[in-house]
Design a protein around this motif. Structure first.
Motif, mmCIF file in Angstrom:
data_model
loop_
_atom_site.group_PDB
_atom_site.id
_atom_site.type_symbol
_atom_site.label_atom_id
_atom_site.label_comp_id
_atom_site.label_asym_id
_atom_site.label_seq_id
_atom_site.Cartn_x
_atom_site.Cartn_y
_atom_site.Cartn_z
ATOM 1 N N LEU A 156 37.431 41.024 37.388
ATOM 2 C CA LEU A 156 36.906 42.387 37.479
ATOM 3 C C LEU A 156 35.818 42.520 36.417
ATOM 4 N N ARG A 276 45.308 39.719 43.405
ATOM 5 C CA ARG A 276 44.725 40.975 43.862
ATOM 6 C C ARG A 276 45.744 42.109 43.917
ATOM 7 N N VAL A 279 46.078 44.343 40.840
ATOM 8 C CA VAL A 279 44.991 45.219 40.412
ATOM 9 C C VAL A 279 45.421 46.654 40.715
ATOM 10 N N GLU A 281 46.121 50.864 39.905
ATOM 11 C CA GLU A 281 45.259 51.969 39.538
ATOM 12 C C GLU A 281 45.054 52.006 38.021
ATOM 13 N N ARG A 284 42.354 49.507 37.274
ATOM 14 C CA ARG A 284 41.045 49.997 37.707
ATOM 15 C C ARG A 284 40.499 51.044 36.731
ATOM 16 N N GLN A 287 39.383 49.239 33.642
ATOM 17 C CA GLN A 287 38.116 48.556 33.894
ATOM 18 C C GLN A 287 36.934 49.511 33.778
ATOM 19 N N ALA A 288 37.028 50.667 34.415
ATOM 20 C CA ALA A 288 35.939 51.641 34.364
ATOM 21 C C ALA A 288 35.706 52.132 32.934
#
Length: 299
Positions: A156, A276, A279, A281, A284, A287-288
């Motif tokens: 990612l 996968r 991964v 929430e 994610r 990551q953001a």
């Protein structure tokens, strides 16, 4: 299909090496746990555990199966948690591995902010320059510089390209002079990072169509990236570091970058996940968050 309880017992036994310990953790009798393991092995038609009167260990087939079982149980837990927290804030454990220097000096204060935004997430942080085995260790995701050596890992992106810089303290440069060209590094003391027990002593620089590989030498070696940074701050030599690791030191004047008309080696910076389905929430959102923070610090 195997029951979830049978799979949980198998994982507990594999982790503890003891049927009795696994049974206690799941509030079962040792006999019930033993029956569940035999039932699982019978259904699969393989031996998962090699047993003796004194010990118990995974077979090769058991080790391979254990990785799949962990992923499957993790996906089930993630799905159940998503149902429970629908409409609520993120919650649950997030296990993260990170490089020592970036982790201690950059990531730690960022995670304080992340935790304030998501107070119900339980953070577990592993700081080590040794790459965690994401398939065998209790780690959800890992921050790493460079192209993943294992193509099965899910990468990612945090920064698609992040470069290294040569840097030194003002004190070192005042005493030894400031090199004006990468080739002059051969005349200076390099602070060397040990990678898999070998010194990373070939530093790469590029400018337009020109590429240089400079073999450097020095008296300071460490397998910990933070140590190399501290040696640079103490004036012991020139370091070749990821910009994220030294950005605040450069902005604060504690370190000075060299050869700003040349580009150091450029590598991606990724958040790696073993599969996968893992991964989540939470991953994610992390990551953001890291993409935004790293972009602001990068240049």
């Amino acid at each position: 299909m195997s029951s979830i309880l049978d799979l949980e017992i198998f994982v507990r036994v594999a982790d503890s090496g003891s049927i009795s310990a696994a049974a206690r953790a799941l509030e079962l009798t040792p006999a019930a746990a033993s029956i569940a393991l035999k039932r699982l092995e019978t259904r699969l038609g393989i031996r998962l555990l090699a047993r003796s009167t004194r010990s118990m260990r995974l077979t090769e087939e058991g080790r391979r199966y254990l990785d799949s079982v962990r992923i499957a149980l993790g996906a089930l837990a993630e799905g159940e948690q998503a149902l429970r927290q629908h409409g609520e804030g993120l919650s649950g454990a997030l296990q993260l591995a990170a490089p020592s220097d970036f982790g201690r000096n950059v990531l730690l204060p960022w995670l304080d902010d992340f935790k304030r935004e998501h107070p119900n997430i339980q953070l577990q942080l592993l700081l080590n320059d040794r790459h965690a085995d994401l398939f065998r260790e209790t780690v959800d995701v890992a921050l790493r510089f460079g192209v993943p050596s294992d193509s099965t890992l899910v990468a990612l992106p945090i920064l698609p390209a992040h470069r290294r810089v040569a840097c030194a303290s003002p004190d070192y440069l005042a005493r030894h002079g400031t090199p004006r060209h990468p080739g002059e590094l051969r005349e200076h003391s390099a602070l060397l990072y040990l990678r898999n027990g070998r010194p990373y002593n070939t530093w790469r620089f590029s400018r337009e169509d020109e590429t240089l590989e400079i073999e450097v030498h020095g008296d300071y070696f460490s397998d910990d990236g933070e140590v190399a940074r501290r040696w640079a701050l103490a004036g012991h030599g020139i370091a070749y570091k990821a910009w994220l690791d030294v950005a605040e030191d450069v902005r604060g004047g504690r370190l000075l970058t060299l050869f700003d008309d040349w580009h150091g080696e450029s590598v991606p910076f990724n958040l790696l996940c073993p599969h996968r389905v893992q991964v989540s929430e939470r991953v994610r959102v992390l990551q953001a968050f890291l993409q935004t923070r790293c972009a602001a610090l990068s240049r």
